[in-house]
Structures are given as structure tokens and as C-alpha cells.
Write a protein that holds these residues in place. Structure first.
Motif, PDB file in Angstrom:
ATOM      1  N   PRO A  34       0.832  -1.200   0.000  1.00 58.62           N
ATOM      2  CA  PRO A  34       0.000   0.000   0.000  1.00 58.62           C
ATOM      3  C   PRO A  34       0.870   1.254   0.000  1.00 58.62           C
ATOM      4  CG  PRO A  34      -0.056  -1.073   2.148  1.00 58.62           C
ATOM      5  CD  PRO A  34       0.719  -1.961   1.217  1.00 58.62           C
ATOM      6  N   ALA A  35       0.828   1.958  -1.113  1.00 61.23           N
ATOM      7  CA  ALA A  35       1.676   3.141  -1.247  1.00 61.23           C
ATOM      8  C   ALA A  35       1.103   4.314  -0.456  1.00 61.23           C
ATOM      9  CB  ALA A  35       1.811   3.519  -2.713  1.00 61.23           C
ATOM     10  N   GLY A  36      -0.209   4.507  -0.523  1.00 63.85           N
ATOM     11  CA  GLY A  36      -0.828   5.598   0.199  1.00 63.85           C
ATOM     12  C   GLY A  36      -0.402   6.961  -0.312  1.00 63.85           C
ATOM     13  N   ASP A  37       0.139   7.029  -1.525  1.00 63.15           N
ATOM     14  CA  ASP A  37       0.625   8.288  -2.068  1.00 63.15           C
ATOM     15  C   ASP A  37      -0.520   9.187  -2.528  1.00 63.15           C
ATOM     16  OD1 ASP A  37       3.303   7.661  -1.633  1.00 63.15           O
ATOM     17  OD2 ASP A  37       3.438   6.596  -3.533  1.00 63.15           O
ATOM     18  N   VAL A  38      -1.460   8.631  -3.308  1.00 62.05           N
ATOM     19  CA  VAL A  38      -2.592   9.398  -3.813  1.00 62.05           C
ATOM     20  C   VAL A  38      -3.868   8.730  -3.343  1.00 62.05           C
ATOM     21  CG1 VAL A  38      -3.855  10.105  -5.878  1.00 62.05           C
ATOM     22  CG2 VAL A  38      -1.393  10.296  -5.831  1.00 62.05           C
ATOM     23  N   GLU A  39      -4.713   9.489  -2.673  1.00 63.21           N
ATOM     24  CA  GLU A  39      -6.011   8.990  -2.237  1.00 63.21           C
ATOM     25  C   GLU A  39      -7.040   9.420  -3.269  1.00 63.21           C
ATOM     26  OE1 GLU A  39      -9.284  10.075   1.135  1.00 63.21           O
ATOM     27  OE2 GLU A  39      -7.179  10.296   1.664  1.00 63.21           O
ATOM     28  N   VAL A  40      -7.741   8.450  -3.840  1.00 60.63           N
ATOM     29  CA  VAL A  40      -8.785   8.712  -4.831  1.00 60.63           C
ATOM     30  C   VAL A  40     -10.117   8.382  -4.164  1.00 60.63           C
ATOM     31  CG1 VAL A  40      -9.662   8.092  -7.102  1.00 60.63           C
ATOM     32  CG2 VAL A  40      -7.204   8.106  -6.697  1.00 60.63           C
ATOM     33  N   HIS A  41     -11.008   9.394  -4.111  1.00 60.01           N
ATOM     34  CA  HIS A  41     -12.294   9.194  -3.443  1.00 60.01           C
ATOM     35  C   HIS A  41     -13.428   9.654  -4.333  1.00 60.01           C
ATOM     36  CE1 HIS A  41     -15.039   8.646  -0.141  1.00 60.01           C
ATOM     37  NE2 HIS A  41     -15.550   9.825  -0.423  1.00 60.01           N
ATOM     38  N   VAL A  51     -14.776  12.826  -8.919  1.00 58.74           N
ATOM     39  CA  VAL A  51     -13.730  12.178  -8.135  1.00 58.74           C
ATOM     40  C   VAL A  51     -12.867  13.242  -7.478  1.00 58.74           C
ATOM     41  CG1 VAL A  51     -11.728  10.640  -8.252  1.00 58.74           C
ATOM     42  CG2 VAL A  51     -13.697  10.210  -9.710  1.00 58.74           C
ATOM     43  N   THR A  52     -12.502  13.016  -6.216  1.00 59.73           N
ATOM     44  CA  THR A  52     -11.582  13.893  -5.495  1.00 59.73           C
ATOM     45  C   THR A  52     -10.246  13.183  -5.357  1.00 59.73           C
ATOM     46  OG1 THR A  52     -13.393  14.867  -4.244  1.00 59.73           O
ATOM     47  CG2 THR A  52     -11.189  15.142  -3.335  1.00 59.73           C
ATOM     48  N   VAL A  53      -9.165  13.894  -5.678  1.00 60.26           N
ATOM     49  CA  VAL A  53      -7.810  13.351  -5.583  1.00 60.26           C
ATOM     50  C   VAL A  53      -7.093  14.148  -4.499  1.00 60.26           C
ATOM     51  CG1 VAL A  53      -5.648  12.977  -6.828  1.00 60.26           C
ATOM     52  CG2 VAL A  53      -7.823  12.766  -8.027  1.00 60.26           C
ATOM     53  N   ARG A  54      -6.428  13.425  -3.561  1.00 57.60           N
ATOM     54  CA  ARG A  54      -5.747  14.089  -2.453  1.00 57.60           C
ATOM     55  C   ARG A  54      -4.403  13.405  -2.218  1.00 57.60           C
ATOM     56  NH1 ARG A  54      -9.716  14.020   1.298  1.00 57.60           N
ATOM     57  NH2 ARG A  54     -10.204  16.164   0.850  1.00 57.60           N
ATOM     58  N   THR A  55      -3.371  14.204  -1.940  1.00 59.80           N
ATOM     59  CA  THR A  55      -2.071  13.640  -1.597  1.00 59.80           C
ATOM     60  C   THR A  55      -1.392  14.495  -0.539  1.00 59.80           C
ATOM     61  OG1 THR A  55       0.054  12.857  -2.437  1.00 59.80           O
ATOM     62  CG2 THR A  55      -0.844  14.824  -3.477  1.00 59.80           C
ATOM     63  N   SER A  77      -5.435  20.417 -11.387  1.00 55.42           N
ATOM     64  CA  SER A  77      -4.545  21.055 -10.412  1.00 55.42           C
ATOM     65  C   SER A  77      -4.917  20.600  -9.019  1.00 55.42           C
ATOM     66  CB  SER A  77      -4.677  22.577 -10.488  1.00 55.42           C
ATOM     67  OG  SER A  77      -4.241  23.036 -11.733  1.00 55.42           O
ATOM     68  N   LEU A  78      -3.888  20.289  -8.231  1.00 58.45           N
ATOM     69  CA  LEU A  78      -4.082  19.938  -6.830  1.00 58.45           C
ATOM     70  C   LEU A  78      -3.497  21.072  -6.003  1.00 58.45           C
ATOM     71  CD1 LEU A  78      -3.964  17.098  -8.395  1.00 58.45           C
ATOM     72  CD2 LEU A  78      -3.580  16.168  -6.151  1.00 58.45           C
ATOM     73  N   GLN A  85      -2.466  21.047   4.510  1.00 58.10           N
ATOM     74  CA  GLN A  85      -1.645  19.868   4.713  1.00 58.10           C
ATOM     75  C   GLN A  85      -1.595  18.999   3.465  1.00 58.10           C
ATOM     76  OE1 GLN A  85      -3.294  17.972   8.134  1.00 58.10           O
ATOM     77  NE2 GLN A  85      -2.375  19.409   9.566  1.00 58.10           N
ATOM     78  N   ASP A  86      -2.721  18.829   2.821  1.00 58.44           N
ATOM     79  CA  ASP A  86      -2.804  17.974   1.634  1.00 58.44           C
ATOM     80  C   ASP A  86      -3.115  18.812   0.409  1.00 58.44           C
ATOM     81  OD1 ASP A  86      -2.511  15.900   3.411  1.00 58.44           O
ATOM     82  OD2 ASP A  86      -4.616  15.315   3.383  1.00 58.44           O
ATOM     83  N   ALA A  87      -2.615  18.349  -0.735  1.00 58.66           N
ATOM     84  CA  ALA A  87      -2.979  18.963  -2.010  1.00 58.66           C
ATOM     85  C   ALA A  87      -4.197  18.215  -2.532  1.00 58.66           C
ATOM     86  CB  ALA A  87      -1.818  18.870  -2.996  1.00 58.66           C
ATOM     87  N   THR A  88      -5.247  18.963  -2.885  1.00 62.96           N
ATOM     88  CA  THR A  88      -6.521  18.363  -3.280  1.00 62.96           C
ATOM     89  C   THR A  88      -6.983  18.922  -4.612  1.00 62.96           C
ATOM     90  OG1 THR A  88      -7.112  18.191  -0.951  1.00 62.96           O
ATOM     91  CG2 THR A  88      -8.899  17.947  -2.521  1.00 62.96           C
ATOM     92  N   GLY A  89      -7.573  18.054  -5.446  1.00 62.24           N
ATOM     93  CA  GLY A  89      -8.160  18.466  -6.718  1.00 62.24           C
ATOM     94  C   GLY A  89      -9.330  17.568  -7.068  1.00 62.24           C
ATOM     95  N   ARG A  90     -10.130  18.014  -8.028  1.00 58.52           N
ATOM     96  CA  ARG A  90     -11.317  17.250  -8.438  1.00 58.52           C
ATOM     97  C   ARG A  90     -11.393  17.180  -9.955  1.00 58.52           C
ATOM     98  NH1 ARG A  90     -12.711  20.055  -4.074  1.00 58.52           N
ATOM     99  NH2 ARG A  90     -13.682  18.965  -2.344  1.00 58.52           N
TER     100      ARG A  90
END
Length: 178
Positions: A34-41, A51-55, A77-78, A85-90
Motif C-alpha cells: 500500500p503506497a498511500g501516495d494518492v487517495e482517490v475518493h 472524483v476527489t484526488v488528495r495527496t 490542479s491539486l 496539509q494535503d494537495a486536493t483536486g477534483r
């Protein structure tokens, strides 16, 4: 001698297998870690869904450029979220997306670090399927229709018509006329 050679060989093979299994367990998995680098939700979405992308890989207040081109959504763009704390994009999954697993990437702006996550596109949402129940209202009725008395009367009318038609055809065949 032969009798002792077999048990020793079996013991040696068992010891080797145990050593290999122990080494494999302590070394950790080489693939599927489990890398846990990019969270896709959400991690599973239907075509047309958002979709929301967070790292957190870019550090506090870091930003990144995301790439959802594998699924056909292009770049995004994130930016740091409200807590910085986290970079987030959709992004929105195109309605033409085919079912499958797609890699979503993000490249940190300052460090150039590239991190990935997976998105699964499915044709059904996570809701359970609902199958129809009951009868169809066509106006024709059915074998177990809403009123068994009406169904029995209809069957009786058909039987009388069939018997009458058979009787008339029989008379005609004998030449008695109608």
C-alpha cells in the motif's frame, strides 16, 4: 542406510521450506504494497461521476499537477486544502469512460515527486440492484390474476366456445348442415 536417508531428506526439505517462508514474510511484499501516495475518493465510480484526488506527498502547503488522462479526464490542479496539509483536486469521469482500473498520477510542483493511485470505473453504482416484484398491469389478466372468479369464468367461456366450434365442424363434416 536407505531408511535414514529418506527421513533426513524430508527434514532438510521441510527446514528449507520453512526458511524460505520466513524470509518471504519478514521481507514484506514487493508488489501490492500500500503506497498511500494518492487517495482517490470514491475509489470506485460510474462514468459521469465526480472524483476527489488528495495527496500528502508534496508536504505542507504543497501543490501538484494531476493527470487523469488514463480515464480520459485530462489534467487537473491539486492545491493545498483549507488545512494546508494535503494537495486536493477534483475531476469528472467522462460519460464515455469504459469499465476498468485506471492510474491517476500527481507530480509535486516543488520536488517533482510523482505519486500514483488507482480509480476503478464500473457500470453500476455501489447501491444494491433492485429486481422488480409483483404482476404487470396489462389489462389482460393472468393465470393467477387479481380475481380467481373472473379467471375461472374466462376459462369456462373459452371451453364452451371450443366445444361449440367442434360440434359445428362435426355436423358440417357429416353433411347435416347448420
Amino acid at each position: 542406510m536407505r531408511r535414514t536417508a529418506r527421513p533426513l531428506t524430508g527434514t532438510a526439505l521441510a527446514g528449507t521450506a520453512l526458511a524460505v517462508a520466513t524470509a518471504a514474510l519478514t521481507a514484506g511484499p514487493a508488489y501490492g504494497e500500500p503506497a498511500g501516495d494518492v487517495e482517490v475518493h470514491p475509489s470506485s465510480v460510474v462514468p459521469g461521476g465526480q472524483v476527489t484526488v488528495r495527496t500528502a506527498a508534496c508536504g505542507d502547503g504543497g501543490s501538484a499537477t494531476g493527470d487523469a488522462g488514463a480515464v480520459g479526464a485530462g489534467s487537473l490542479s491539486l492545491a493545498p486544502d483549507s488545512h494546508e496539509q494535503d494537495a486536493t483536486g477534483r475531476f469528472r469521469v467522462p460519460p464515455s469512460a469504459q469499465p476498468g482500473t485506471y492510474e491517476i498520477t500527481a507530480t509535486c510542483t516543488g520536488s517533482g515527486r510523482r505519486v500514483t493511485g488507482d480509480l476503478v470505473v464500473t457500470l453500476t453504482s455501489g447501491r444494491p440492484e433492485v429486481h422488480p416484484r409483483g404482476s404487470v398491469k396489462t389489462g389482460v389478466g393472468g393465470a393467477l390474476g387479481p380475481d380467481p372468479v373472473q379467471t375461472a369464468a374466462g376459462v369456462a367461456a373459452l371451453a364452451v366456445a371450443a366445444a361449440g366450434g367442434t360440434w359445428l365442424l362435426h355436423r358440417r363434416a357429416r353433411g347435416d348442415g347448420i
